[in-house]
Design an enzyme around this catalytic site. Structure first.
Site, PDB file in Angstrom:
ATOM      1  N   LYS A   1       0.834  -1.208   0.000  1.00  0.00           N
ATOM      2  CA  LYS A   1       0.000   0.000   0.000  1.00  0.00           C
ATOM      3  C   LYS A   1       0.871   1.260   0.000  1.00  0.00           C
ATOM      4  CE  LYS A   1      -3.868  -2.325   2.234  1.00  0.00           C
ATOM      5  NZ  LYS A   1      -4.754  -2.530   3.392  1.00  0.00           N
TER       6      LYS A   1
ATOM      7  N   GLN B   1      -5.138  -1.474   9.544  1.00  0.00           N
ATOM      8  CA  GLN B   1      -4.933  -2.778   8.913  1.00  0.00           C
ATOM      9  C   GLN B   1      -5.494  -3.903   9.790  1.00  0.00           C
ATOM     10  OE1 GLN B   1      -3.800  -3.129   5.826  1.00  0.00           O
ATOM     11  NE2 GLN B   1      -3.929  -5.353   5.850  1.00  0.00           N
TER      12      GLN B   1
ATOM     13  N   ASP C   1     -11.299   2.379   3.456  1.00  0.00           N
ATOM     14  CA  ASP C   1     -11.588   0.941   3.370  1.00  0.00           C
ATOM     15  C   ASP C   1     -13.083   0.691   3.151  1.00  0.00           C
ATOM     16  OD1 ASP C   1      -9.394  -0.779   3.455  1.00  0.00           O
ATOM     17  OD2 ASP C   1      -9.150  -0.574   5.626  1.00  0.00           O
TER      18      ASP C   1
HETATM   19  N1  GUN Z   1      -6.694  -7.017   5.837  1.00  0.00           N
HETATM   20  C1  GUN Z   1      -6.918  -7.776   4.746  1.00  0.00           C
HETATM   21  N2  GUN Z   1      -7.503  -7.036   3.789  1.00  0.00           N
HETATM   22  C2  GUN Z   1      -7.659  -5.791   4.279  1.00  0.00           C
HETATM   23  C3  GUN Z   1      -8.189  -4.574   3.746  1.00  0.00           C
HETATM   24  O1  GUN Z   1      -8.676  -4.493   2.623  1.00  0.00           O
HETATM   25  N3  GUN Z   1      -8.138  -3.502   4.586  1.00  0.00           N
HETATM   26  C4  GUN Z   1      -7.639  -3.570   5.837  1.00  0.00           C
HETATM   27  N4  GUN Z   1      -7.657  -2.456   6.582  1.00  0.00           N
HETATM   28  N5  GUN Z   1      -7.141  -4.670   6.353  1.00  0.00           N
HETATM   29  C5  GUN Z   1      -7.148  -5.779   5.576  1.00  0.00           C
END
Ligand code: GUN
Length: 283
Positions: A54, A98, A121
């Site tokens: 990211k 996350q 998200d």
């Molecule tokens: N963990 C696995 N996929 C995601 C996601 O799309 N966003 C977040 N914040 N955590 C994750």
């Protein structure tokens, strides 16, 4: 092999080019780049990789990212304090925590503290609710990427039978709502669905989001279907989807590979949501 591959890496690259241009436009108009804050608590190895990807994606598109690392022993009060300071920070347009969170932390309560206008998200109840109501919102990234990949086939979505296998809040439910918004006739299947095959066989568009390696076999697919494989199942160091690719590719019209299908799109849609939040907040 009959099916054509929907290349998520290629679509991502194209979209990231557009995002880079938009981020530069934002910088020129507002004197600062769009900003994304990422909170990573603990040391989950998969999360480390996702977060690194990211941050790298932000760097390559002109979005300023800030990573906040917290130890696994962080308290809920400390984590919420950090979320609230990012909520107040004018240079932060997007904020994500996350997942999974370390044991003992209440995920629902913590995610509810992210300001909905920075919730890139799309996990906050306000955004999930607005998606349900068809209101403007920040929609979850993986489902948004799924829609982009289906559109890439050039086939219409309206009027098609779409079957989503999986009912998670992060993928299955929002994917079904986005398909409905595109005027597909949508069925959601799950672990308690009776005679799953009889339902998946009706799918012009099949979205597999169950988290079980090779769960969808070739005999479950309608000839010519668009098959979107959301699975990310690690097995003996390799990544596998929820669809048995070799079988499905003999029957489907289009199929996404794993890796290289939905995966790259999730981060691309995160970048897109960050831009969307930035422009909306700067209005
Ligand atoms: N963990 C696995 N996929 C995601 C996601 O799309 N966003 C977040 N914040 N955590 C994750």
């Amino acid at each position: 092999m009959k099916a054509r591959i929907i290349d998520g890496k290629l679509v991502s690259e194209r979209l990231r080019g557009e995002i880079k241009a938009e981020a530069a436009r934002f910088l020129a108009a507002h004197g600062r780049p769009p900003g994304l804050a990422v909170i990573l608590a603990g040391e989950d190895p998969a999360s480390e990789i996702y977060v690194k990807n990211k941050i790298t994606a932000c760097e390559s598109t002109g979005i300023k990212s800030v990573l906040h690392r917290l130890p696994a022993c962080v308290t809920e009060a400390e984590l919420v304090g950090l979320i609230e300071s990012a909520n107040r920070d004018e240079t932060v347009d997007g904020l994500l925590v996350q997942l999974p969170l370390p044991k003992g932390l209440d995920e629902k309560r913590i995610l509810s503290r992210v300001s909905p206008d920075k919730d890139v998200d799309g996990f906050h109840a306000v955004n999930a609710g607005n998606l349900l109501l068809g209101n403007p919102c920040l929609a979850a990234c993986t489902p948004s990427g799924i829609i982009e990949l289906i559109k890439e086939t050039g086939l219409p979505i309206a009027g098609k039978n779409a079957v989503v296998v999986g009912r998670s809040n992060i993928v299955g439910k929002p994917a079904a709502l986005l398909l409905l918004q595109q005027n597909a006739t949508v069925t959601i299947c799950h672990s308690r669905t009776a005679d799953l095959k009889s339902v998946t066989k009706t799918a012009d568009i099949l979205v597999a989001a169950v988290g079980i390696k090779a769960f969808i076999t070739g005999d479950m697919i309608k000839p010519g279907a668009v098959v979107i494989d959301v699975g990310m199942n690690r097995f003996e160091g390799k990544l596998y989807g929820d669809v048995c690719f070799a079988e499905a590719a003999e029957t489907a019209g289009f199929i996404t590979p794993v890796p290289g299908g939905v995966g790259p799109m999730t981060i691309t849609m995160l970048l897109k949501n960050t831009l969307k939040a930035a422009f909306a907040r700067a209005k």
